[in-house]
Design an enzyme around this catalytic site. Structure first.
Site, PDB file in Angstrom:
ATOM      1  N   GLU A 122       0.666  -1.209   0.083  1.00 25.74           N
ATOM      2  CA  GLU A 122      -0.013  -0.093  -0.038  1.00 25.74           C
ATOM      3  C   GLU A 122       0.767   1.132   0.135  1.00 25.74           C
ATOM      4  O   GLU A 122       0.598   2.354   0.851  1.00 25.74           O
ATOM      5  CB  GLU A 122      -0.911  -0.239   1.302  1.00 25.74           C
ATOM      6  N   ASN A 170       2.088  -5.114  -3.161  1.00 31.23           N
ATOM      7  CA  ASN A 170       0.867  -5.521  -2.814  1.00 31.23           C
ATOM      8  C   ASN A 170      -0.007  -4.336  -2.572  1.00 31.23           C
ATOM      9  O   ASN A 170       0.214  -3.345  -1.693  1.00 31.23           O
ATOM     10  CB  ASN A 170       0.722  -6.494  -1.602  1.00 31.23           C
ATOM     11  N   GLU A 179      -6.025 -10.891  -1.614  1.00 30.65           N
ATOM     12  CA  GLU A 179      -6.902 -10.575  -0.271  1.00 30.65           C
ATOM     13  C   GLU A 179      -8.283 -10.352  -0.415  1.00 30.65           C
ATOM     14  O   GLU A 179      -9.018  -9.560   0.003  1.00 30.65           O
ATOM     15  CB  GLU A 179      -6.136  -9.332   0.639  1.00 30.65           C
TER      16      GLU A 179
HETATM   17  C1  XIL Z   1      -6.186  -6.519   8.324  1.00 33.28           C
HETATM   18  C2  XIL Z   1      -6.063  -7.813   9.209  1.00 33.28           C
HETATM   19  O1  XIL Z   1      -7.084  -8.738   8.763  1.00 33.28           O
HETATM   20  C3  XIL Z   1      -6.867  -7.277  10.488  1.00 33.28           C
HETATM   21  O2  XIL Z   1      -6.836  -8.364  11.369  1.00 33.28           O
HETATM   22  C4  XIL Z   1      -6.012  -6.124  11.107  1.00 33.28           C
HETATM   23  O3  XIL Z   1      -6.518  -5.670  12.228  1.00 33.28           O
HETATM   24  C5  XIL Z   1      -5.911  -4.943  10.328  1.00 33.28           C
HETATM   25  O4  XIL Z   1      -5.338  -5.573   9.045  1.00 33.28           O
HETATM   26  N1  XIL Z   1      -4.895  -4.812   3.755  1.00 33.28           N
HETATM   27  C6  XIL Z   1      -3.930  -5.395   4.224  1.00 33.28           C
HETATM   28  C7  XIL Z   1      -4.140  -6.524   5.425  1.00 33.28           C
HETATM   29  O5  XIL Z   1      -2.758  -5.595   3.647  1.00 33.28           O
HETATM   30  O6  XIL Z   1      -2.808  -6.599   6.254  1.00 33.28           O
HETATM   31  C8  XIL Z   1      -4.981  -6.064   6.093  1.00 33.28           C
HETATM   32  O7  XIL Z   1      -5.280  -6.849   7.240  1.00 33.28           O
HETATM   33  C9  XIL Z   1      -6.397  -5.651   5.319  1.00 33.28           C
HETATM   34  C10 XIL Z   1      -6.048  -4.675   4.392  1.00 33.28           C
END
Ligand code: XIL
Length: 317
Positions: free
Chosen positions: A131, A172, A238
């Site tokens: 990000e 990512n 994701e």
């Molecule tokens: C999220 C997790 O699923 C949560 O448990 C945590 O509180 C916050 O992060 N993008 C990403 C992930 O790359 O690492 C994030 O995961 C969701 C958004």
């Protein structure tokens, strides 16, 4: 056939799911997570992040990450490792440190070298940088960018490559699954790292979507093709598709269609190696805790019953 066996039969490397340490005390959950018919890959949702792995400077804790790595190994599943450099879930010593360009680069390299070395040989891929972009495709003004500039990206990839030459190294992000300024930014990042002569192997498309407003299958596929044209692979890393609660039969049907579009785009793209959902059950989805009033984003409901989305995914494979 399950989701993973169907994906592998099409030449993909895996279909997988994120998980998290707190969920592993739920034995019915672990049984389904470990079902390699559906899941040939897992990703730790939190336990490899910076705050988990280096809570104090140069003090590394791998207990929770190792638990998930070990589960993957026991199950014969691939592990996607997540993540090395992000603006979120940083420990206080990082966020409130007083850094210079040189000291932050040293801390960044030390973190990456330690974590990647620890997991060497265990990960299919690392999400090296997560990000880095704003929605308009410019760089996010994180500590990393503000202190080091865009060179933090190739520096991070180079440190990861040095620590484990075999692991796939990914950029990512979310909202880079469809054409537009942010996807153009991600293409620019791939070219930037390559221009430094540094290895980058893949672009991870997070795909945190909303029911009824996901990009079309063809747009997702053509965007994937723009990345692979640069010589990198892609993966959906994701995937989840949320809705405003309560769920209805109509929303669940649309969600099924939307899941099929994303998974179908990966099927359409030779360089798309696999799909990971951001946990498989609504019981443990991150969505309700992050997006108020939204949820039901996963292919299984909170009672571990398959939703129409499961069939939608399978129909695309
Ligand atoms: C999220 C997790 O699923 C949560 O448990 C945590 O509180 C916050 O992060 N993008 C990403 C992930 O790359 O690492 C994030 O995961 C969701 C958004």
């Amino acid at each position: 056939a399950g989701l993973n066996t169907a994906a592998v039969a099409l030449g993909k490397l895996y279909f997988g799911s994120a998980t998290d340490n707190g969920e592993l005390s739920d034995s019915a959950y672990v049984t389904q997570l470990s079902n390699t018919q559906d899941f040939g890959q897992i990703t730790p949702g939190n336990s490899q992040k910076w705050d988990a792995t280096e809570p104090s400077q140069n003090v590394f804790t791998y207990t929770n990450g190792d638990t998930i790595a070990k589960l993957a190994k026991t199950n014969g599943q691939k592990l996607r490792c997540h993540n090395l450099v992000w603006h979120n879930q940083l420990p206080n010593w990082v966020t409130s440190g007083s850094w210079t360009n040189a000291t932050l680069i040293a801390a960044l390299k030390n973190h990456i070298t330690n974590v990647v070395t620890h997991y060497k040989g265990q990960c299919y891929a690392w999400d090296v940088v997560n990000e880095a972009l704003n929605e308009d495709g410019t760089y996010r003004t994180s500590l990393w960018y503000n202190t080091i500039g865009e060179a933090y990206l190739p520096i991070a990839f180079a440190a990861a490559a040095a620590a484990d030459p075999s692991v796939k190294l990914y950029y990512n992000d979310y909202n880079i699954e469809y054409s537009g300024a942010k996807a153009t930014g991600a293409l620019r990042i791939v070219k930037l790292v390559q221009s430094y002569g540094v290895k980058i192997d893949g672009v991870g498309l997070q795909a945190h979507f909303i029911v009824g407003s996901t990009p079309s299958r063809s747009n997702q596929a053509s965007t994937m093709a723009a990345y692979t044209a640069l010589g990198v692979e892609v993966a959906i890393t994701e995937l989840d598709i949320r809705m405003t609660l309560p769920s209805t039969a109509a929303l669940l049907a649309q969600q099924s269609t939307d899941y099929a579009s994303s998974v179908g785009a990966c099927v359409d793209t030779k360089g798309c190696v696999g799909v990971t959902i951001w946990d498989w059950t609504d019981k443990y989805s991150w969505v309700p805790g992050t997006f108020s009033g939204q949820g039901a984003a996963c292919p299984w409901d909170s009672n571990f019953v398959k939703k129409p989305a499961y069939t939608g995914i399978l129909s695309a494979l």
